[in-house]
Design an enzyme around this catalytic site. Structure first.
Site, short mmCIF file in Angstrom:
data_model
loop_
_atom_site.label_atom_id
_atom_site.label_comp_id
_atom_site.label_asym_id
_atom_site.label_seq_id
_atom_site.Cartn_x
_atom_site.Cartn_y
_atom_site.Cartn_z
N HIS A 6 25.50 20.00 -7.18
CA HIS A 6 24.65 20.95 -7.90
C HIS A 6 24.28 20.33 -9.24
CE1 HIS A 6 23.01 24.48 -9.70
NE2 HIS A 6 24.02 24.67 -10.54
N HIS B 9 21.09 20.62 -12.62
CA HIS B 9 19.91 21.29 -13.17
C HIS B 9 18.84 20.23 -13.43
CE1 HIS B 9 22.25 25.09 -14.72
NE2 HIS B 9 22.47 24.81 -13.43
N ASP C 215 11.50 11.28 4.96
CA ASP C 215 12.65 10.46 5.31
C ASP C 215 13.97 11.23 5.17
OD1 ASP C 215 11.35 8.11 5.99
OD2 ASP C 215 11.43 7.29 3.96
N HIS D 130 17.02 29.20 -10.93
CA HIS D 130 18.24 28.48 -11.32
C HIS D 130 18.01 26.97 -11.12
CE1 HIS D 130 22.94 28.31 -10.78
NE2 HIS D 130 22.49 27.38 -11.60
N TYR E 297 16.05 3.10 11.91
CA TYR E 297 15.84 2.52 10.60
C TYR E 297 17.16 1.98 10.03
CZ TYR E 297 14.63 2.35 5.62
OH TYR E 297 14.43 1.96 4.34
ZN LIG Z 1 23.78 25.79 -12.23
#
Ligand SMILES: [Zn+2]
Length: 238
Positions: free
Chosen positions: A95, A97, A120, A169, A227
């Protein structure tokens, strides 16, 4: 110390997010799971990246109980856990930002596939969640974020699109392990920036043709992938 290799990998994935410029201060986290043990390794909450060591990575079970650590886990742990519980092939979650992907999340728009770089890695637009209701925000916010992510994947294969934008978010990405989750976070930011640039140059740009999109995705993923070096080796061991 439990799961020392997983701890090292999760630490490296967290540091990679910083190295790639996706994380400002402590706004990001990566985790990995040992499916065999049913245990998750995740960044501790609020610890500066330069102070992170394998010992400081927090080990929890899939219910979020801390199994080994003196530190509290990242506050986003319940979101990571919901992804692990609902998407059984996921081995790592990241996660951030990161700027461009978060801009799409803030705009509440899925990222269309305008080119082969996107194709891809993601076999379709990167979905955006529905906004959380006031009750969901007041309630178990991080768990509700995870639930909103899973609802965005009803009818969508999370193994074929290992990323989501949480409305208002930022993005979450995943992969077969923490390293791949962090790698997908980097690619997502790259395609998010290119998609925004594409629309700036031509507001009427059309998504890539389905045939070209599938061609690029399937030559890197799945049974017929050809690939790079991974697929032929795998095929030869069958
Ligand atoms: Zn966050």
């Amino acid at each position: 110390m439990l799961l020392s290799i997983l701890r090292e990998e999760v630490l490296a994935a967290n540091l990679e997010l910083v190295r790639q410029g996706l994380v400002l201060f402590t706004f990001g986290n990566a985790s990995g799971i040992s499916r065999k043990d049913g245990l998750v390794a995740i960044k501790p909450s609020g610890v500066p990246y330069e102070e992170l060591t394998p010992e400081k990575i927090v080990i929890t079970d899939l219910a979020g109980r801390v199994v080994e650590s003196n530190l509290r886990p990242s506050s986003d742990l319940p979101t990571h856990l919901e992804i692990y519980r609902r998407f059984p092939n996921v081995g790592g979650v990241a996660h951030t930002h990161s700027e461009s992907a978060s801009a799409w999340a803030q705009a509440g728009r899925p990222i269309p596939c305008f080119g082969t770089t996107h194709a891809d890695y993601f076999r379709g637009p990167v979905p955006v969640t529905a906004p959380l209701t006031p009750e969901q925000i007041e309630g178990d916010y991080e768990l509700e974020t995870g639930r909103a992510i899973c609802r965005a994947f009803v009818g969508v294969d999370p193994d074929a699109i290992p990323a989501v934008l949480v409305a208002g978010h930022a993005p979450f990405t995943w992969g077969s392990n923490a390293t791949e989750a962090a790698h997908n976070a980097v690619v997502l930011e790259f395609v998010a920036r290119m998609a925004a640039d594409t629309l700036r140059i031509n507001p009427h740009a059309q998504p890539l043709a389905r045939e070209l999109h599938d061609k690029h995705f399937l030559r890197k993923h799945g049974a017929k992938a050809y690939y790079g070096q991974v697929a032929p080796l795998r095929a030869s061991t069958k």
